[in-house]
Design an enzyme around this catalytic site. Structure first.
Site, short mmCIF file in Angstrom:
data_model
loop_
_atom_site.label_atom_id
_atom_site.label_comp_id
_atom_site.label_asym_id
_atom_site.label_seq_id
_atom_site.Cartn_x
_atom_site.Cartn_y
_atom_site.Cartn_z
N TYR A 53 2.64 -9.61 -3.18
CA TYR A 53 2.84 -8.76 -2.00
C TYR A 53 4.20 -8.97 -1.36
O TYR A 53 4.76 -8.04 -0.77
CB TYR A 53 1.68 -8.92 -1.00
CG TYR A 53 0.45 -8.19 -1.50
CD1 TYR A 53 0.39 -6.79 -1.45
CD2 TYR A 53 -0.61 -8.86 -2.07
CE1 TYR A 53 -0.70 -6.10 -1.94
CE2 TYR A 53 -1.72 -8.18 -2.56
CZ TYR A 53 -1.75 -6.80 -2.49
OH TYR A 53 -2.83 -6.11 -2.99
N GLN A 86 -3.12 6.39 1.97
CA GLN A 86 -3.66 5.25 1.20
C GLN A 86 -2.54 4.25 0.94
O GLN A 86 -2.78 3.18 0.41
CB GLN A 86 -4.19 5.74 -0.15
CG GLN A 86 -5.34 6.72 -0.02
CD GLN A 86 -5.66 7.37 -1.36
OE1 GLN A 86 -6.29 6.80 -2.21
NE2 GLN A 86 -5.20 8.60 -1.52
N ASN A 87 -1.32 4.64 1.32
CA ASN A 87 -0.16 3.79 0.99
C ASN A 87 -0.03 2.63 1.97
O ASN A 87 -0.35 2.75 3.15
CB ASN A 87 1.12 4.62 1.00
CG ASN A 87 1.10 5.67 -0.10
OD1 ASN A 87 0.29 5.56 -1.02
ND2 ASN A 87 1.95 6.66 0.00
N ASP A 89 2.99 1.31 2.34
CA ASP A 89 4.37 1.35 2.82
C ASP A 89 4.42 2.03 4.19
O ASP A 89 3.44 2.62 4.64
CB ASP A 89 5.29 2.04 1.80
CG ASP A 89 4.97 3.51 1.60
OD1 ASP A 89 4.99 4.27 2.59
OD2 ASP A 89 4.68 3.93 0.45
N HIS A 104 -5.51 1.65 3.90
CA HIS A 104 -5.48 0.40 3.13
C HIS A 104 -4.53 -0.64 3.72
O HIS A 104 -4.05 -1.51 3.00
CB HIS A 104 -5.11 0.71 1.66
CG HIS A 104 -6.15 1.56 0.99
ND1 HIS A 104 -5.87 2.35 -0.11
CD2 HIS A 104 -7.46 1.75 1.27
CE1 HIS A 104 -6.99 2.97 -0.47
NE2 HIS A 104 -7.96 2.64 0.35
N GLY A 170 -0.05 13.70 -3.81
CA GLY A 170 0.23 12.54 -4.64
C GLY A 170 -0.87 11.51 -4.71
O GLY A 170 -0.60 10.32 -4.61
N THR A 171 -2.10 11.96 -4.91
CA THR A 171 -3.18 10.99 -5.09
C THR A 171 -4.05 11.40 -6.28
O THR A 171 -4.34 12.58 -6.45
CB THR A 171 -4.04 10.84 -3.81
OG1 THR A 171 -5.17 10.02 -4.12
CG2 THR A 171 -4.51 12.16 -3.23
N SER A 172 -4.43 10.40 -7.07
CA SER A 172 -5.27 10.68 -8.25
C SER A 172 -6.73 10.87 -7.85
O SER A 172 -7.55 11.21 -8.68
CB SER A 172 -5.15 9.52 -9.23
OG SER A 172 -5.64 8.33 -8.63
P1 NAD Z 1 -2.45 6.65 -7.96
O1 NAD Z 1 -1.37 5.80 -8.50
O2 NAD Z 1 -3.85 6.43 -8.43
O3 NAD Z 1 -2.09 8.16 -8.28
C1 NAD Z 1 -0.78 8.64 -8.06
C2 NAD Z 1 -0.80 10.14 -8.06
O4 NAD Z 1 0.50 10.56 -7.70
C3 NAD Z 1 -1.13 10.77 -9.41
O5 NAD Z 1 -2.08 11.80 -9.24
C4 NAD Z 1 0.22 11.31 -9.88
O6 NAD Z 1 0.09 12.51 -10.64
C5 NAD Z 1 0.90 11.60 -8.56
N1 NAD Z 1 2.37 11.59 -8.60
C6 NAD Z 1 3.20 10.85 -9.37
N2 NAD Z 1 4.49 11.13 -9.09
C7 NAD Z 1 4.46 12.07 -8.09
C8 NAD Z 1 5.47 12.76 -7.35
N3 NAD Z 1 6.78 12.55 -7.56
N4 NAD Z 1 5.07 13.65 -6.40
C9 NAD Z 1 3.75 13.90 -6.17
N5 NAD Z 1 2.76 13.27 -6.85
C10 NAD Z 1 3.12 12.37 -7.79
O7 NAD Z 1 -2.34 6.56 -6.38
P2 NAD Z 1 -3.44 6.64 -5.26
O8 NAD Z 1 -4.33 7.79 -5.52
O9 NAD Z 1 -2.68 6.56 -3.99
O10 NAD Z 1 -4.32 5.29 -5.43
C11 NAD Z 1 -3.72 4.05 -5.73
C12 NAD Z 1 -3.93 2.91 -4.75
O11 NAD Z 1 -2.84 1.99 -4.95
C13 NAD Z 1 -3.84 3.32 -3.31
O12 NAD Z 1 -5.04 2.99 -2.73
C14 NAD Z 1 -2.70 2.49 -2.67
O13 NAD Z 1 -3.19 1.63 -1.67
C15 NAD Z 1 -2.15 1.64 -3.77
N6 NAD Z 1 -0.68 1.84 -3.99
C16 NAD Z 1 0.16 2.04 -2.93
C17 NAD Z 1 1.53 2.25 -3.12
C18 NAD Z 1 2.42 2.47 -1.91
O14 NAD Z 1 2.07 2.04 -0.82
N7 NAD Z 1 3.58 3.16 -2.03
C19 NAD Z 1 2.06 2.26 -4.41
C20 NAD Z 1 1.18 2.04 -5.49
C21 NAD Z 1 -0.19 1.83 -5.26
#
Ligand code: NAD
Length: 228
Positions: A53, A86-87, A89, A104, A170-172
């Site tokens: 982290y 969910q981020n 950041d 989160h 941008g969420t799966s």
């Molecule tokens: P995920 O990684 O499961 O899914 C990412 C999604 O973003 C995908 O559907 C992908 O197609 C899409 N994507 C990729 N590039 C993109 C772009 N340029 N523009 C738009 N969409 C784009 O992410 P999630 O659904 O947020 O779940 C993952 C978990 O991991 C979250 O709960 C989060 O807490 C954590 N996480 C956070 C960060 C962060 O804070 N920046 C980074 C990685 C993971």
């Protein structure tokens, strides 16, 4: 003002240089999440979890909001906007959004390892082993690990029931309970999704915008700002 609820995931920060998770085969920066993002990992090897982290915090501090974060902040000029992210950041806040729910947690804060309600700002990028909360327990990152409760989920679900416009970016939709929030949005509400890979679970009747966030979000915000 019309109420807009936006649910964002790792994809919105991808173009700021922060890697998503599913895009790298379920690994997070090369780590299996079981090794770094669970209570068991912390019990087994707290120094490794802390280091992981610390690295994420360092990357976040070096990153800048992109056009998608900035466009969402502009939307507040015309709408009552709440962002549920969910981020971990802080790029939405740095872009100027004033109403952000961190489902989160947020990496720029630490929390007590025995009472999650005790949180503190982290000075710089490094949280050291030996830094203690006021109760004398080790400080850890203020993030929700897999297997932990999501304290903000009920508040977020309530917000989704009140949406008059709903936007997913941008969420799966693979991480629960966050992914279940889409089910709280009334079916008659206009819903949009911006993601180059639209997840099937986004539901039927949603307006699909299969673009990167930096292109798709400003495009949609322009359109919404033009509506009377
Ligand atoms: P995920 O990684 O499961 O899914 C990412 C999604 O973003 C995908 O559907 C992908 O197609 C899409 N994507 C990729 N590039 C993109 C772009 N340029 N523009 C738009 N969409 C784009 O992410 P999630 O659904 O947020 O779940 C993952 C978990 O991991 C979250 O709960 C989060 O807490 C954590 N996480 C956070 C960060 C962060 O804070 N920046 C980074 C990685 C993971």
């Amino acid at each position: 003002m019309k109420k807009v609820i936006v649910l964002t995931g790792a994809g919105i920060s991808a173009e700021s240089g922060l890697k998503t998770f599913r895009d790298s085969d379920g690994l997070w920066e090369g780590y299996d999440i079981e090794e770094v993002a669970t209570p068991q990992a912390w019990e087994r090897n707290p120094a490794l979890v802390q280091e992981f982290y610390n690295m994420r915090r360092k990357s976040v501090l070096e990153a800048k909001p992109n056009a998608a974060h900035l466009a969402l902040a502009q939307l507040e000029n015309k709408y009552d906007v709440t962002i549920i992210t969910q981020n971990i950041d802080d790029l939405h806040e740095r872009a100027g959004s004033t109403n952000v729910v961190h489902l989160h947690g947020i990496i720029t804060r630490s929390q007590s390892s025995i009472n999650p309600d005790l949180t503190y700002p982290v000075n710089g990028w490094e949280l050291k082993m030996g830094e203690l909360c006021e109760l004398g327990s080790q400080l850890r990152a203020h993030v929700v690990w897999f297997g932990e409760a999501v304290p903000m989920i009920e508040n977020a679900a309530q917000l989704c029931t009140e949406a008059e416009i709903f936007i997913l970016v941008g969420t799966s939709l693979a991480v629960y309970p966050a992914a279940g929030l889409v089910n709280y949005v009334p079916q008659y509400v206009t819903r949009y999704i911006i993601d180059p890979n639209i997840p099937v679970s986004a539901g039927s009747g949603i307006v699909e915008m299969p673009y990167k966030a930096s292109i798709g979000v400003p495009m949609l915000i322009d359109e919404l700002m033009g509506i009377d």
